[in-house]
Design a protein around this motif. Structure first.
Motif, PDB file in Angstrom:
ATOM      1  N   UNK A   4       0.836  -1.197   0.000  1.00 48.63           N
ATOM      2  CA  UNK A   4       0.000   0.000   0.000  1.00 48.63           C
ATOM      3  C   UNK A   4       0.872   1.249   0.000  1.00 48.63           C
ATOM      4  N   UNK A  76      13.653  11.600   7.372  1.00 49.73           N
ATOM      5  CA  UNK A  76      13.264  10.842   8.558  1.00 49.73           C
ATOM      6  C   UNK A  76      14.475  10.616   9.442  1.00 49.73           C
ATOM      7  N   UNK A  83      11.837   1.766  14.743  1.00 48.05           N
ATOM      8  CA  UNK A  83      11.471   2.867  13.848  1.00 48.05           C
ATOM      9  C   UNK A  83      11.556   2.416  12.397  1.00 48.05           C
ATOM     10  N   UNK A  86       8.694   0.282  11.475  1.00 45.60           N
ATOM     11  CA  UNK A  86       7.448   1.042  11.339  1.00 45.60           C
ATOM     12  C   UNK A  86       7.406   1.754   9.992  1.00 45.60           C
ATOM     13  N   UNK A  87       8.554   2.250   9.544  1.00 47.78           N
ATOM     14  CA  UNK A  87       8.594   2.897   8.239  1.00 47.78           C
ATOM     15  C   UNK A  87       8.283   1.910   7.123  1.00 47.78           C
ATOM     16  N   UNK A 160       6.748 -10.503   7.691  1.00 51.48           N
ATOM     17  CA  UNK A 160       5.570 -10.346   8.540  1.00 51.48           C
ATOM     18  C   UNK A 160       5.268  -8.873   8.808  1.00 51.48           C
ATOM     19  N   UNK A 161       6.292  -8.036   8.749  1.00 57.09           N
ATOM     20  CA  UNK A 161       6.086  -6.606   8.984  1.00 57.09           C
ATOM     21  C   UNK A 161       5.610  -5.907   7.719  1.00 57.09           C
ATOM     22  N   UNK A 162       5.383  -6.658   6.649  1.00 55.84           N
ATOM     23  CA  UNK A 162       4.940  -6.105   5.372  1.00 55.84           C
ATOM     24  C   UNK A 162       5.837  -4.947   4.920  1.00 55.84           C
TER      25      UNK A 162
END
Lengths: 524, 364
Positions: A4, A76, A83, A86-87, A160-162
């Motif tokens: 996405x 960033x 972090x 998350x990015x 798994x963290x896409x």
């Protein structure tokens, strides 16, 4: 799992002027790098070029000294791996961080930021592993898995963290050719989904085969950004190394002499729960030969080395012969006194004591073999520093060991220079048998070619050389004979000219098949 | 906020040398504060603690008497610690050495011979070594932790001595005091100089320190100790045996502690009593570290720590503070030595609150 929010315009990740100083040493110096969405981008460079430092900054393990990181166009600050995740950045490290006593699912659950039930993790993991062609049993214990399977856990864990960007650090260094092919297919799939891959390697063929673009680092600076397919391996190597690397060929080795090192039906039980047992290993190395033992790490190489060196003598005196004398129960110094030399894999804390100066590290390996020259004072065994220092200088000159000061501590030398010293320490004795485990592991290209040439020259001069290595390039460069070790078993030795990479890969697989077919210990 | 220790890229040679002196200075400062809190004038108290014992001949002799066991034990421990074996039970080996060496003068008290004293010293060394052999065996063959076993054996030795002097070895002519016969003249370690009490124990300590210094600096055995202490795997590659090193280092330090024990009993006390050591075996651990595990440094450190014992006695008399002050000073000194060493290798970093992490919407 479609990606996405990737925007079509602009690079996914851009790095500008990124610099990391350790004291006054610039590990990374004003690096510029751009990674587009949906590309496999190679990061090339020899050991110590700054690849790992750069990647650690991207993944939030190290903080940059200067410069900026842009993610989808926005500056960033990545303060931690959390972090980075998350990015949308995932990373597969070269050295895995897995608990061997836990299952695959438990290992994955441990790395999750949130609390998710083990069942859901297992379910998700097996779904992902199927989707990307990474077969994995979530209930298997990591200790029972091969290195390739362990790597899959790390990859699934990252997926798994896409993530939109996956960083892989030297992923094929531990894989068989077949396992590597499988990994490449997974990477193509990720690319097809619009994800980006940053692929760190020093294997040129792989990079040419796999990658869309390449950034080449040397001494912490970018020396080239190119399309690897438009380059030749030689031109890529030039960007990496800075000069043409002389290839060593074992051709022209003298006719074979007497058997100098022989192993007969050597079996050794595993010393620790995670060690490999040796099963009926036999080999012969004649004077003038270089026998290379290929194999993926953790298949019994270090156990074989321990038995050959006598650091862990075996029960059967006839299992190991040096110069046609049985030495199986003898210790390492007795074997050295018979003309054998040994170079272990691990430099720090095994081949050398980091905090001690080079001269002491010379005494380390040669305190008995050279006791007439190095020890005086009768029973007091006073170390004769003048003789030791002179030999240290001689070795350093012969092997072109670059060091600061006359006799610096081993820790202050780079990996390549220390390895040259450790190999030179044995060559200086002109051993009639030399056993080397991973001679150029983690060593820069210049030092590696120097060491390989020395091994070939030693054999040409009439010694028997046994090289244990995971690096097939290296094996083809030095070997006259090749055998393959797998799960503690050794294949027959074949003349190097008769073997191709594919054949070696099949030998590794074939041997594995044999043990599983026989229903051996690992059946579950 | 949290505190982190960050490894320094380079260790300052200057501060490595200065560190014991800085530690001693800080000990003086904090000792001064402690005296002030106790309502004593810090200048006078520190003077009577650290200077007075040094200006009279008799007290210099006392200093040598106290320093001798500290140096002997500390030198032995330095070999042990350098080989990465942690003998914490030197106090027990000191006591067992003293007991073994006292067999001759206590049990065979009417035997007279010039061999008496040399035999006592040898027996003392054997006694200390044998007692250290227990944790050595347990570590080499059962893989037990020598810190715990050697430490616990200290209490065994202390209670064994207590039982001996109250029971089988009590002086039958001693009016039921818990002590053995006084040693005969043949069994007494003579004084070194005519000017005072200091016995040959101090000479033994200096000789032992010089010999160990030579061994560690020049010989293959010293090299073996250093290599195995830093990396057992590299030691194995050199053909050295970790197991043999456990035996060697434990027996060696035990023998020197035993020698210190019999020298103390034969020279200074001249009989066995329920308590024969004010904690020399433990204080010697401080001595070994303050001397940076270097035998020559240990001579200096042993004198400094002996001064804390002597100063404690002096301060008790002259300014009326508790003898526990000695322990406080020794503790302060060890604390500052260790923290100076830590700060040489690491720098302290205060980590304030983390900057807010980047916000992105989670993808699943």
């Amino acid at each position: 799992m479609p990606v996405k929010g990737s925007t079509a315009s602009g690079p996914l990740l851009a790095v500008r002027n990124l610099t990391k100083l350790f004291g006054s040493f610039a590990a990374c110096n004003a690096i510029d790098l751009q990674i587009e969405s949906g590309e496999i981008h190679a990061l090339l460079g020899e050991n110590g070029a700054g690849k790992s430092t750069l990647v650690k900054m991207l993944f939030g393990v190290l903080a940059p000294t200067a410069g900026e990181i842009l993610w989808k166009g926005d500056a960033v600050r990545i303060a931690s791996p959390g972090d980075a995740r998350k990015l949308g950045i995932g990373m597969v490290f070269q050295h895995f961080s897995l608990f061997e006593a836990l299952t695959v699912a438990e290992n994955i659950a441990l790395s999750m930021d949130r609390n998710v039930s083990l069942g859901r993790v297992a379910e998700e993991a097996s779904r992902l592993s199927r989707a990307y062609g990474l077969p994995l049993d979530p209930k298997a214990h990591v200790a029972d898995l091969s290195v390739g399977e362990r790597q899959r856990i790390e990859i699934v864990r990252a997926l798994l963290q896409n993530p939109q960007l996956i960083i892989l650090d030297e992923p094929t260094s531990v894989l068989t050719p077949q396992e590597a092919d499988r990994l490449f297919e997974t990477l193509y799939k990720l690319k097809a989904e619009g994800r980006s891959v940053l692929y760190i390697s020093h294997r040129l063929e792989e990079v040419q085969r796999l990658c869309d673009r390449a950034t080449v680092l040397r001494h912490g600076q970018v020396t080239g950004a190119c399309d690897p397919r438009a380059e030749t391996p030689a031109s890529l190597a030039r960007m990496m190394v800075g000069s043409e690397v002389a290839a060593v060929t074992p051709e022209g080795t003298n006719t074979k002499g007497a058997v100098q090192l022989e192993v007969r039906h050597l079996s050794v039980a595993a010393r620790t729960p995670f060690a490999v047992s040796l099963k009926n290993v036999s080999l012969k190395v004649r004077a003038g030969e270089v026998l290379a033992i290929a194999g993926v790490a953790g298949n019994g190489q270090s156990e074989l080395f321990d038995a050959l060196s006598g650091e862990y003598p075996v029960a059967d005196d006839n299992a190991v012969h040096i110069r046609q004398t049985p030495v199986g129960t003898k210790g390492i110094n007795a074997r050295r006194l018979m003309g054998a030399g040994f170079v272990p894999e691990e430099r720090h804390g095994h081949a050398a004591v980091s905090a001690l100066p080079l001269s002491d590290n010379l005494v380390l390996a040669r305190n008995q073999s050279d006791r007439r020259a190095f020890l005086g004072g009768g029973f007091l065994k006073v170390i004769r520093q003048d003789a030791v220092k002179a030999a240290t200088r001689r070795i350093s000159e012969n092997m072109d060991v670059r060091k600061s000061g006359d006799d610096p501590p081993a820790a202050s030398l780079s990996g390549g220079n220390l390895q040259k010293f450790i190999v030179g320490r044995e060559l200086d004795r002109e051993p009639s048998v030399l056993v080397v485990n991973q001679p150029t592991w983690g060593v820069d290209a210049g030092a590696a070619s120097r060491i390989r040439r020395a091994l070939v020259d030693l054999a040409k001069a009439g010694s028997a050389v046994l090289v244990i290595s995971q690096d097939l390039d290296e094996i083809f460069e030095v070997a006259t004979e090749i055998a393959v070790i797998s799960d503690g078993r050794l294949s027959d030795a074949y003349p190097a000219r008769e073997l191709s990479r594919e054949k070696i890969g099949l030998l590794m697989g074939g041997l594995h098949g044999l043990t599983e077919g026989a229903g051996a210990a690992h059946a579950h | 906020m949290r505190i982190e220790l960050e490894k320094r890229a380079k260790v300052s040679i200057l501060f490595s040398i200065l560190s014991p002196f800085i530690a001693f200075a800080l000990t003086l400062v904090f000792g001064g504060i402690m005296f002030a809190l106790l309502g004593k004038n810090p200048a006078i108290a520190l003077y009577s603690y650290f200077v007075e014992p040094l200006i009279e001949v008799w007290s210099l002799h006392e200093l040598a008497i106290k320093a001798a066991p500290l140096i002997l034990i500390g030198v032995g421990l330095s070999v042990c610690f350098r080989s990465n074996n942690w003998n914490i039970g030197a106090e027990g080996q000191f006591i067992m050495g003293a007991i073994a060496g006292s067999i001759l003068p206590v049990v065979f008290y009417d035997w007279q011979s010039p061999l008496m004293l040399p035999l006592m010293l040898v027996l003392g060394m054997i006694g200390g070594a044998l007692f250290a052999a227990i944790p050595a065996f347990l570590k080499a063959h059962m893989n037990t932790n020598e810190i715990l076993t050697s430490l616990m054996l200290v209490y065994v030795a202390q209670l064994f001595l207590d039982w001996l002097v109250r029971g089988p070895w009590r002086n039958p002519e001693g009016m039921n005091f818990p002590e053995t016969r006084r040693f005969a003249a043949d069994a007494i370690l003579p004084e070194m100089l005519a000017s005072g009490r200091a016995n040959w124990g101090f000479a033994f300590a200096i000789i032992a320190a010089v010999l160990v210094w030579f061994m560690m600096r020049y010989t293959l055995k010293g090299f073996e100790v250093a290599v195995l202490g830093q990396s057992a795997r590299a030691g194995r590659f050199a053909g050295f045996s970790s197991r043999k090193m456990i035996w060697f280092s434990m027996l060696f330090s035990g023998a020197l502690a035993g020698l210190a024990g019999i020298a103390e009993v034969s020279g200074a006390i001249q009989q066995l009593r329920p308590v024969i050591s004010p904690g020399y075996g433990f204080t010697a651990i401080i001595v070994a570290f303050l001397g940076r595990l270097n035998p020559i440094g240990i001579i200096a450190a042993g004198l400094v720590l002996a001064l804390t014992y002597l100063g404690g006695e002096a301060a008790q008399l002259s300014i009326g503070v508790s003898d526990k002050v000695t322990r406080v000073f020794q503790g302060l000194l060890l604390f500052f030595v260790l923290s100076c060493d830590t700060l040489i290798h690491y720098r302290i970093r205060l980590v304030w609150e983390r900057l807010p992490a980047i916000k992105t919407d989670e993808a699943h």
